[in-house]
Scaffold this motif. Structure first.
Motif, PDB file in Angstrom:
ATOM      1  N   LEU A 140       2.376   4.478  -3.315  1.00 56.74           N
ATOM      2  CA  LEU A 140       1.562   4.941  -4.430  1.00 56.74           C
ATOM      3  C   LEU A 140       1.274   6.435  -4.314  1.00 56.74           C
ATOM      4  CD1 LEU A 140       0.086   4.187  -7.008  1.00 56.74           C
ATOM      5  CD2 LEU A 140      -1.912   3.653  -5.625  1.00 56.74           C
ATOM      6  N   GLU A 141       1.059   6.901  -3.091  1.00 58.12           N
ATOM      7  CA  GLU A 141       0.762   8.316  -2.880  1.00 58.12           C
ATOM      8  C   GLU A 141       1.912   9.199  -3.353  1.00 58.12           C
ATOM      9  OE1 GLU A 141       0.858   6.178  -0.134  1.00 58.12           O
ATOM     10  OE2 GLU A 141      -1.248   5.628  -0.265  1.00 58.12           O
ATOM     11  N   GLU A 142       3.113   8.661  -3.324  1.00 50.30           N
ATOM     12  CA  GLU A 142       4.277   9.432  -3.748  1.00 50.30           C
ATOM     13  C   GLU A 142       4.227   9.767  -5.237  1.00 50.30           C
ATOM     14  OE1 GLU A 142       7.651   7.119  -2.619  1.00 50.30           O
ATOM     15  OE2 GLU A 142       7.108   7.131  -0.506  1.00 50.30           O
ATOM     16  N   THR A 143       3.454   9.002  -5.993  1.00 47.75           N
ATOM     17  CA  THR A 143       3.364   9.253  -7.438  1.00 47.75           C
ATOM     18  C   THR A 143       2.286  10.266  -7.790  1.00 47.75           C
ATOM     19  OG1 THR A 143       1.756   7.475  -7.894  1.00 47.75           O
ATOM     20  CG2 THR A 143       4.108   6.874  -7.885  1.00 47.75           C
ATOM     21  N   TYR A 144       1.436  10.646  -6.848  1.00 44.15           N
ATOM     22  CA  TYR A 144       0.328  11.560  -7.152  1.00 44.15           C
ATOM     23  C   TYR A 144       0.784  12.883  -7.759  1.00 44.15           C
ATOM     24  CZ  TYR A 144      -2.814   8.412  -4.573  1.00 44.15           C
ATOM     25  OH  TYR A 144      -3.542   7.339  -4.135  1.00 44.15           O
ATOM     26  N   PRO A 145       1.791  13.559  -7.211  1.00 41.72           N
ATOM     27  CA  PRO A 145       2.198  14.821  -7.836  1.00 41.72           C
ATOM     28  C   PRO A 145       2.617  14.643  -9.297  1.00 41.72           C
ATOM     29  CG  PRO A 145       3.140  14.656  -5.642  1.00 41.72           C
ATOM     30  CD  PRO A 145       2.523  13.321  -5.950  1.00 41.72           C
ATOM     31  N   GLN A 176       0.819  -1.212   0.000  1.00 44.68           N
ATOM     32  CA  GLN A 176       0.000   0.000   0.000  1.00 44.68           C
ATOM     33  C   GLN A 176       0.852   1.260   0.000  1.00 44.68           C
ATOM     34  OE1 GLN A 176      -3.361   0.025  -0.298  1.00 44.68           O
ATOM     35  NE2 GLN A 176      -3.133  -2.155  -0.629  1.00 44.68           N
ATOM     36  N   GLN A 214       1.542  12.321 -11.316  1.00 40.51           N
ATOM     37  CA  GLN A 214       0.328  12.021 -12.073  1.00 40.51           C
ATOM     38  C   GLN A 214      -0.437  13.301 -12.403  1.00 40.51           C
ATOM     39  OE1 GLN A 214      -2.147   8.860 -10.435  1.00 40.51           O
ATOM     40  NE2 GLN A 214      -0.349   7.993  -9.443  1.00 40.51           N
ATOM     41  N   VAL A 215      -0.572  14.185 -11.426  1.00 40.37           N
ATOM     42  CA  VAL A 215      -1.280  15.445 -11.637  1.00 40.37           C
ATOM     43  C   VAL A 215      -0.539  16.296 -12.665  1.00 40.37           C
ATOM     44  CG1 VAL A 215      -1.969  17.618 -10.553  1.00 40.37           C
ATOM     45  CG2 VAL A 215      -2.399  15.447  -9.393  1.00 40.37           C
ATOM     46  N   GLU A 216       0.772  16.375 -12.545  1.00 40.41           N
ATOM     47  CA  GLU A 216       1.563  17.151 -13.495  1.00 40.41           C
ATOM     48  C   GLU A 216       1.392  16.621 -14.916  1.00 40.41           C
ATOM     49  OE1 GLU A 216       6.222  18.103 -14.512  1.00 40.41           O
ATOM     50  OE2 GLU A 216       5.706  17.534 -12.469  1.00 40.41           O
TER      51      GLU A 216
END
Length: 83
Positions: free
Chosen positions: A51-56, A48, A58-60
């Motif tokens: 994955l949150e580390e990839t959010y920025p 788990q 993904q948004v970019e």
């Protein structure tokens, strides 16, 4: 590394088409016995963290692809505008 006892080897042989489920009689907890190659293929899905580390990123990437532009507002309201 622990070696499989003959009883578990026989269980694997009987369940060659899918991983066998094993029950710990002390806890009644179920386990699935996977080949290491199968586990390694799905390991990142099971973890788990991270994955949150990839959010920025993904948004970019989404913004560079135009997801933040005005025409996307129409896409976001597709069902409403389709009527």
């Amino acid at each position: 590394m622990t070696h499989l006892p003959p009883e578990l080897q026989q269980t694997l042989d009987r369940h060659a088409d899918s991983p066998p489920r094993l029950i710990d009689p002390r806890t009644n907890k179920a386990y699935v016995l996977l080949a290491a190659e199968q586990y390694e293929r799905i390991q990142t899905l099971l973890e788990q963290d991270g994955l949150e580390e990839t959010y920025p990123a993904q948004v970019e990437a989404a913004m560079r692809a135009g997801w933040g532009e005005a025409p996307m507002d129409d896409y976001d309201r597709y069902d409403e505008l389709r009527r």
